[in-house]
Write an enzyme that holds these catalytic residues in place. Structure first.
Site, PDB file in Angstrom:
ATOM      1  CG  HIS A  28      -1.000  -0.660   2.539  1.00  0.00           C
ATOM      2  ND1 HIS A  28       0.712   0.484   3.293  1.00  0.00           N
ATOM      3  CD2 HIS A  28      -1.269  -1.200   3.716  1.00  0.00           C
ATOM      4  CE1 HIS A  28       0.200  -0.224   4.377  1.00  0.00           C
ATOM      5  NE2 HIS A  28      -0.828  -0.859   4.777  1.00  0.00           N
ATOM      6  CG  HIS A  82      -3.531  -6.336  11.832  1.00  0.00           C
ATOM      7  ND1 HIS A  82      -4.549  -5.460  11.543  1.00  0.00           N
ATOM      8  CD2 HIS A  82      -2.792  -5.990  10.991  1.00  0.00           C
ATOM      9  CE1 HIS A  82      -4.187  -4.910  11.136  1.00  0.00           C
ATOM     10  NE2 HIS A  82      -3.091  -4.570  10.757  1.00  0.00           N
ATOM     11  CD  GLU A  84      -3.220  -3.704   6.441  1.00  0.00           C
ATOM     12  OE1 GLU A  84      -2.754  -3.628   7.773  1.00  0.00           O
ATOM     13  OE2 GLU A  84      -3.312  -2.791   5.540  1.00  0.00           O
ATOM     14  CG  ASP A  86      -0.566  -7.665   5.914  1.00  0.00           C
ATOM     15  OD1 ASP A  86      -1.472  -7.744   6.438  1.00  0.00           O
ATOM     16  OD2 ASP A  86       0.586  -7.392   6.297  1.00  0.00           O
ATOM     17  CG  HIS A 149      -1.521  -0.116  11.728  1.00  0.00           C
ATOM     18  ND1 HIS A 149      -1.372   0.334  10.348  1.00  0.00           N
ATOM     19  CD2 HIS A 149      -1.473  -1.927  10.846  1.00  0.00           C
ATOM     20  CE1 HIS A 149      -1.303  -0.697   9.141  1.00  0.00           C
ATOM     21  NE2 HIS A 149      -1.517  -2.089   9.882  1.00  0.00           N
ATOM     22  CG  ASP A 168       1.956  -5.123  10.842  1.00  0.00           C
ATOM     23  OD1 ASP A 168       1.898  -6.048  10.900  1.00  0.00           O
ATOM     24  OD2 ASP A 168      -0.190  -3.679  10.137  1.00  0.00           O
ATOM     25  CE1 TYR A 196       5.391  -3.278   8.930  1.00  0.00           C
ATOM     26  CE2 TYR A 196       5.469  -2.220  11.099  1.00  0.00           C
ATOM     27  CZ  TYR A 196       4.721  -2.829   9.700  1.00  0.00           C
ATOM     28  OH  TYR A 196       3.283  -3.766  10.043  1.00  0.00           O
ATOM     29  CG  HIS A 229       4.514  -7.626   8.272  1.00  0.00           C
ATOM     30  ND1 HIS A 229       4.442  -8.729   7.226  1.00  0.00           N
ATOM     31  CD2 HIS A 229       4.001  -6.930   8.646  1.00  0.00           C
ATOM     32  CE1 HIS A 229       3.679  -7.722   6.922  1.00  0.00           C
ATOM     33  NE2 HIS A 229       2.711  -7.009   7.978  1.00  0.00           N
TER      34      HIS A 229
HETATM   35 FE1  FEO Z   1      -0.929  -4.093   9.249  1.00  0.00          FE
HETATM   36 FE2  FEO Z   1       0.580  -6.523   8.314  1.00  0.00          FE
HETATM   37  O1  FEO Z   1      -0.630  -5.624   8.794  1.00  0.00           O
END
Ligand code: FEO
Length: 395
Positions: A28, A82, A84, A86, A149, A168, A196, A229
């Site tokens: 993104h 989370h 999202e 991913d 986030h 994250d 990041y 991550h």
């Molecule tokens: Fe907020 Fe790694 O997704």
């Protein structure tokens, strides 16, 4: 040699079962020049429990890593820290295939997952901040981290092992064969933790500050931090350095640093930038020159993270803002940096609207404009001197 698809143990009965995405270069709008990992974790207790999943294209890799430890059909619980994509894109498929006893998410996570997938194949159980879930010999304690986030975000804490799964937060976009922070040089870790934070976490800095208050008041003891991550933090000396950076950034502490962001059409704006740089360097501040023909928006964000001033320059193009600057300024505005001071400059041929537009943009993000200069076509000696003085004034 075939790819290593084994799970990797990170604590007693706790395994990394994620995927490594060596090739991704854009998440993104954030340029991930070293790829990333999507971390998921499997706890092999009486209730076999999976924390988060991976992007759809890595489903096979992810399932192979789980299968290296246990038949995926044996999974009892799935916890979504989370929502999202991913970390959740495989969720509908894995629910269908595994038919777990329960899937847990925060209250907002349940809403988000239902809104993203519409048909998850089962009802999500919403958990609240502080709620505990027994897995057998281990206990999971949920910690709501709303807006860190996303609204749904939460941490999971494995009480007996002192393992904090932070989705994250405290992560980085870095694909590597190494799974633990201490296996990588601190310089590499710092660069990617900083990038990041700058590109993902900055707008939510007030929530980071609240998180620290919460952790401090709860007396939470942590021996391993496992984000969604990048590497797992097992060496607490390294993690303390990350915490100290997060504390600095979330408190919006800035360095004596000026970022000069500009682009140029026929070299005039670049000449101005060079004289501004000379002026700025005549004081004892650090100066980052960032021409947009060489730097992209994520790099600008990284340098803006702790800069006290931003000087923005562009030529006027077709009565409008230069496109590369429009891109970067739009991105920077969303990240809500708190840069106190700035200046604008640029060359023009006829009407010269560029400076006004740049100034309006900086003012709209709370930057106090110290000075501005425009040059009709090529800067003459007078303009060059003014540029030098502008650099000095900002410094
Ligand atoms: Fe907020 Fe790694 O997704």
């Amino acid at each position: 040699m075939s790819k290593n698809l084994n799970a990797i143990q990170i604590a007693d009965k706790v395994y990394w079962v994620g995927a490594i995405d060596w090739g991704v270069r854009n998440i993104h709008g954030y340029t991930t020049d070293r790829g990333t990992t999507y971390n998921a974790y499997l706890v092999m207790d009486d209730k076999i429990t999976l924390f988060d999943t991976v992007k759809k294209e890595f489903e096979d890799e992810f399932l192979s890593r789980i299968a290296s430890i246990v038949n995926p059909e044996k999974i009892d619980y799935i916890i979504s820290n989370h929502s999202e994509p991913d970390h959740s894109e495989v969720l509908p498929e894995i629910i269908k295939a595994v038919k777990p006893e329960k899937v847990f998410a925060s209250v907002m996570g349940k809403k988000a997952l239902n809104a993203i997938y519409h048909d998850l194949n089962m009802e999500i159980t919403a958990v609240k901040d502080g709620e505990e879930l027994g897995l057998g010999s281990k206990t999971v304690k949920f910690m709501e981290t709303r807006m860190l986030h996303w609204p749904d975000s939460m941490f999971s804490y494995l009480v007996e092992d002192k393992v904090l799964l932070t989705q994250d937060a405290f992560g980085m976009h870095l694909a590597s064969s190494e799974r633990f922070g201490e296996e990588l040089p601190w310089g590499v870790l710092k660069t990617h933790v900083s990038g990041y934070y700058a590109n993902i976490i900055t707008p939510y800095s007030s929530h980071v500050a609240k998180l620290f208050e919460k952790i401090d008041t709860s007396g939470l003891e942590v021996s391993i931090v496992a984000p969604d991550h990048g590497p797992v933090w097992r060496n607490m000396d390294n993690f303390r350095k990350v915490l100290s950076l997060y504390k600095k950034w979330s408190a919006r502490k800035l360095d004596e640093k000026i970022v000069i962001v500009y682009d140029t059409m026929w070299g005039s704006t670049e000449k101005m930038a060079n004289h501004i740089e000379d002026g700025a360097r005549s004081s004892d501040v650090s100066v980052e020159m960032m021409p947009l023909y060489s730097f992209e928006r994520s790099m600008i964000a990284l340098e803006m993270l702790d800069a006290s001033a931003v000087i923005v320059g562009a030529p006027t193009l077709n009565n409008n803002i230069f496109p590369s600057l429009a891109d970067v300024l739009t991105y920077i505005k969303g990240l809500k940096f708190k840069t106190p001071y700035g200046a604008v400059f640029g060359s023009y041929g006829w009407s010269g609207e560029g400076n006004n537009l740049l100034r309006e943009y900086l003012v709209s993000i709370g930057v106090e404009i110290v000075d501005e200069i425009k040059s009709k076509y090529v800067p003459d000696d007078k303009v060059k001197e003014e540029c030098f003085l502008l650099g000095q004034a900002v410094a």
